[in-house]
Design a protein around this motif. Structure first.
Motif, PDB file in Angstrom:
ATOM      1  N   ILE A  39     -24.664  20.460   9.579  1.00 24.96           N
ATOM      2  CA  ILE A  39     -24.259  21.549   8.954  1.00 24.96           C
ATOM      3  C   ILE A  39     -23.838  22.656   9.864  1.00 24.96           C
ATOM      4  CG2 ILE A  39     -25.394  23.650   7.878  1.00 24.96           C
ATOM      5  CD1 ILE A  39     -27.701  21.582   7.294  1.00 24.96           C
ATOM      6  N   GLN A  41     -21.883  26.752  10.834  1.00 23.36           N
ATOM      7  CA  GLN A  41     -21.602  28.129  10.418  1.00 23.36           C
ATOM      8  C   GLN A  41     -20.781  28.885  11.265  1.00 23.36           C
ATOM      9  OE1 GLN A  41     -25.500  30.140  11.068  1.00 23.36           O
ATOM     10  NE2 GLN A  41     -25.058  31.482   9.193  1.00 23.36           N
ATOM     11  N   LEU A  47     -23.436  29.244   5.589  1.00 20.00           N
ATOM     12  CA  LEU A  47     -23.638  27.861   5.993  1.00 20.00           C
ATOM     13  C   LEU A  47     -22.839  26.771   5.175  1.00 20.00           C
ATOM     14  CD1 LEU A  47     -27.373  28.153   5.896  1.00 20.00           C
ATOM     15  CD2 LEU A  47     -26.132  27.778   8.028  1.00 20.00           C
ATOM     16  N   TRP A  49     -22.286  22.645   4.338  1.00 21.40           N
ATOM     17  CA  TRP A  49     -22.975  21.199   4.680  1.00 21.40           C
ATOM     18  C   TRP A  49     -21.606  20.384   5.028  1.00 21.40           C
ATOM     19  CZ3 TRP A  49     -22.622  16.824   1.566  1.00 21.40           C
ATOM     20  CH2 TRP A  49     -23.893  15.810   2.003  1.00 21.40           C
ATOM     21  N   TYR A  96     -24.885  22.659  13.519  1.00 19.68           N
ATOM     22  CA  TYR A  96     -26.449  22.236  13.789  1.00 19.68           C
ATOM     23  C   TYR A  96     -26.625  21.110  13.097  1.00 19.68           C
ATOM     24  CZ  TYR A  96     -27.319  27.552  13.552  1.00 19.68           C
ATOM     25  OH  TYR A  96     -27.319  28.709  13.608  1.00 19.68           O
ATOM     26  N   SER A 103     -35.345  15.717  -0.382  1.00 17.99           N
ATOM     27  CA  SER A 103     -34.267  16.268  -0.847  1.00 17.99           C
ATOM     28  C   SER A 103     -33.104  16.455   0.200  1.00 17.99           C
ATOM     29  CB  SER A 103     -34.002  17.263  -1.826  1.00 17.99           C
ATOM     30  OG  SER A 103     -32.912  17.892  -2.034  1.00 17.99           O
ATOM     31  N   ILE A 104     -31.737  16.068   0.098  1.00 18.73           N
ATOM     32  CA  ILE A 104     -30.751  16.377   1.017  1.00 18.73           C
ATOM     33  C   ILE A 104     -30.530  17.924   1.130  1.00 18.73           C
ATOM     34  CG2 ILE A 104     -29.831  14.124   1.432  1.00 18.73           C
ATOM     35  CD1 ILE A 104     -27.561  15.143  -0.517  1.00 18.73           C
ATOM     36  N   ALA A 105     -31.050  18.669  -0.071  1.00 22.10           N
ATOM     37  CA  ALA A 105     -30.804  19.923  -0.087  1.00 22.10           C
ATOM     38  C   ALA A 105     -31.642  20.974   0.686  1.00 22.10           C
ATOM     39  CB  ALA A 105     -30.931  20.648  -1.607  1.00 22.10           C
ATOM     40  N   ALA A 106     -32.809  20.134   1.311  1.00 24.31           N
ATOM     41  CA  ALA A 106     -33.894  20.712   2.042  1.00 24.31           C
ATOM     42  C   ALA A 106     -34.012  20.281   3.333  1.00 24.31           C
ATOM     43  CB  ALA A 106     -35.350  20.554   1.574  1.00 24.31           C
ATOM     44  N   ALA A 107     -33.549  21.267   4.292  1.00 21.09           N
ATOM     45  CA  ALA A 107     -33.443  20.508   5.748  1.00 21.09           C
ATOM     46  C   ALA A 107     -34.755  21.072   6.453  1.00 21.09           C
ATOM     47  CB  ALA A 107     -32.268  21.066   6.508  1.00 21.09           C
ATOM     48  N   ASP A 108     -35.674  20.192   6.701  1.00 21.20           N
ATOM     49  CA  ASP A 108     -37.031  20.503   7.315  1.00 21.20           C
ATOM     50  C   ASP A 108     -36.920  20.896   8.544  1.00 21.20           C
ATOM     51  OD1 ASP A 108     -37.353  18.217   4.858  1.00 21.20           O
ATOM     52  OD2 ASP A 108     -39.181  19.258   5.003  1.00 21.20           O
ATOM     53  N   TRP A 110     -34.356  21.755  12.209  1.00 18.29           N
ATOM     54  CA  TRP A 110     -32.984  22.035  12.582  1.00 18.29           C
ATOM     55  C   TRP A 110     -32.885  22.068  14.080  1.00 18.29           C
ATOM     56  CZ3 TRP A 110     -28.920  24.464   9.434  1.00 18.29           C
ATOM     57  CH2 TRP A 110     -29.502  24.582   8.171  1.00 18.29           C
ATOM     58  N   GLY A 111     -31.913  21.493  14.704  1.00 19.99           N
ATOM     59  CA  GLY A 111     -31.610  21.822  16.002  1.00 19.99           C
ATOM     60  C   GLY A 111     -31.442  23.335  16.352  1.00 19.99           C
ATOM     61  N   GLN A 112     -31.006  23.842  17.416  1.00 23.28           N
ATOM     62  CA  GLN A 112     -30.892  25.219  17.911  1.00 23.28           C
ATOM     63  C   GLN A 112     -29.636  25.417  17.742  1.00 23.28           C
ATOM     64  OE1 GLN A 112     -31.858  25.293  22.112  1.00 23.28           O
ATOM     65  NE2 GLN A 112     -29.824  24.783  22.568  1.00 23.28           N
TER      66      GLN A 112
ATOM     67  N   SER B  36     -33.604  25.053  -2.459  1.00 23.56           N
ATOM     68  CA  SER B  36     -34.205  25.492  -1.304  1.00 23.56           C
ATOM     69  C   SER B  36     -34.028  26.978  -0.779  1.00 23.56           C
ATOM     70  CB  SER B  36     -34.138  24.333  -0.146  1.00 23.56           C
ATOM     71  OG  SER B  36     -34.275  23.302  -0.550  1.00 23.56           O
ATOM     72  N   TYR B  38     -33.607  29.145   2.946  1.00 20.14           N
ATOM     73  CA  TYR B  38     -33.779  29.091   4.550  1.00 20.14           C
ATOM     74  C   TYR B  38     -33.764  30.670   4.938  1.00 20.14           C
ATOM     75  CZ  TYR B  38     -32.179  24.506   3.950  1.00 20.14           C
ATOM     76  OH  TYR B  38     -32.295  23.217   3.671  1.00 20.14           O
ATOM     77  N   ALA B  45     -31.463  29.351  14.508  1.00 27.15           N
ATOM     78  CA  ALA B  45     -31.125  28.499  13.658  1.00 27.15           C
ATOM     79  C   ALA B  45     -32.078  28.627  12.275  1.00 27.15           C
ATOM     80  CB  ALA B  45     -31.709  26.857  13.722  1.00 27.15           C
ATOM     81  N   LEU B  48     -36.566  26.500   6.975  1.00 24.40           N
ATOM     82  CA  LEU B  48     -36.934  26.375   5.702  1.00 24.40           C
ATOM     83  C   LEU B  48     -38.187  26.986   5.173  1.00 24.40           C
ATOM     84  CD1 LEU B  48     -36.147  24.544   3.336  1.00 24.40           C
ATOM     85  CD2 LEU B  48     -37.748  22.872   4.018  1.00 24.40           C
ATOM     86  N   SER B  91     -29.848  27.119  -1.260  1.00 25.51           N
ATOM     87  CA  SER B  91     -29.025  25.854  -1.286  1.00 25.51           C
ATOM     88  C   SER B  91     -29.582  25.112  -2.610  1.00 25.51           C
ATOM     89  CB  SER B  91     -29.073  25.078   0.107  1.00 25.51           C
ATOM     90  OG  SER B  91     -30.458  24.434  -0.002  1.00 25.51           O
ATOM     91  N   VAL B 100     -24.316  19.121  -1.944  1.00 19.24           N
ATOM     92  CA  VAL B 100     -25.242  20.045  -1.367  1.00 19.24           C
ATOM     93  C   VAL B 100     -24.319  21.498  -1.420  1.00 19.24           C
ATOM     94  CG1 VAL B 100     -26.809  21.256   0.287  1.00 19.24           C
ATOM     95  CG2 VAL B 100     -26.848  18.686  -0.067  1.00 19.24           C
ATOM     96  N   PHE B 102     -24.490  25.907  -0.795  1.00 18.43           N
ATOM     97  CA  PHE B 102     -25.266  27.143  -0.209  1.00 18.43           C
ATOM     98  C   PHE B 102     -24.656  28.220  -0.828  1.00 18.43           C
ATOM     99  CE2 PHE B 102     -27.716  25.296   3.124  1.00 18.43           C
ATOM    100  CZ  PHE B 102     -26.947  24.414   3.694  1.00 18.43           C
TER     101      PHE B 102
END
Lengths: 120, 111
Positions: A39, A41, A47, A49, A96, A103-108, A110-112, B36, B38, B45, B48, B91, B100, B102
């Motif tokens: 993802i 930004q 954001l 995807w 990121y 779901s692919i709509a919910a990113a649990d 993340w990297g920094q 979702s 965020y 970052a 969620l 999202s 997906v 946003f």
């Protein structure tokens, strides 16, 4: 808990290929428990995807970037990677990597994030 | 122009409640329970806060709640605290080839 870390060049010249790697710890890519995505930004913007990969290698890309994007996985290194070709200044963004448990709509997780600037 | 529409900014005083809306179409927000939310602090970052419309990940305060009516999803933050000041993005899964989408983000200011 899954942790992700992006790495790669912070500066890429126009028309070249942007290459980033995401190293996963605290979980195995080959477990099949997550989808792995990229993802981005742009500075001061929202954001976008880019796409995702599953441990099996199956991928799905945002159609607006599909012709330029490749996402691959290296299960032996517990890493997945992004390549974006023919970059322009519009590709300047914080990139990121993320992990999606459901779901692919919910990113649990993340990297920094890593800032990639496209400039000559 | 983002696929999902959010207000650019909202504000509230400590202790108050605020709601952020996220409007889409029947192809995304209205058609699936895969919305979702965020939270993103400057230079950090996204985190969620809500998944599948109204579910909170472990560790997220119960002051955050989500709901959906028709093509509009909402995030409500009750008992506002200073640390809630951040940008919030929604999202959704979409049946379009994008998969997906946003929202454009909402800046929450705690007065």
């Amino acid at each position: 808990q899954v942790q992700l870390q992006e790495s790669g060049p912070g500066l890429v010249k126009p028309s070249q290929t942007l290459s980033l790697t995401c190293t996963v710890s605290g979980g195995s890519i080959s477990s099949g428990d997550y989808y792995w995505s990229w993802i981005r930004q742009p500075p001061g913007k929202g954001l976008e995807w880019i796409g995702y990969i599953y441990y099996s290698g199956s991928t799905y890309y945002n159609p607006s970037l599909k012709s330029r994007v490749t996402i691959s996985v290296d299960t032996s290194k517990n890493q997945f990677s992004l390549k974006l070709s023919s970059v322009t200044a519009a590709d300047t963004a914080v990139y990121y990597c993320a992990a999606h448990r459901g779901s692919i709509a919910a990113a649990d997780y993340w990297g920094q994030g890593t800032l990639v600037t496209v400039s000559s | 122009q983002s696929a999902l529409t959010q207000p650019a900014s909202v504000s509230g005083s400590p202790g108050q409640s605020i709601t952020i809306s996220c409007t889409g179409t029947s192809s995304d927000v209205g058609g699936y329970n895969y919305v979702s939310w965020y939270q993103q602090h400057p230079g950090k970052a996204p985190k969620l806060m809500i998944y599948e419309v109204s579910n909170r990940p472990s560790g997220v305060s119960n002051r955050f709640s989500g709901s959906k009516s028709g093509n509009t999803a909402s995030l409500t933050i009750s008992g506002l605290q200073a640390e809630d000041e951040a940008d919030y993005y929604c999202s959704s899964y979409t049946s379009s080839s994008t998969r997906v989408v946003f929202g454009g983000g909402t800046k929450l200011t705690v007065l």
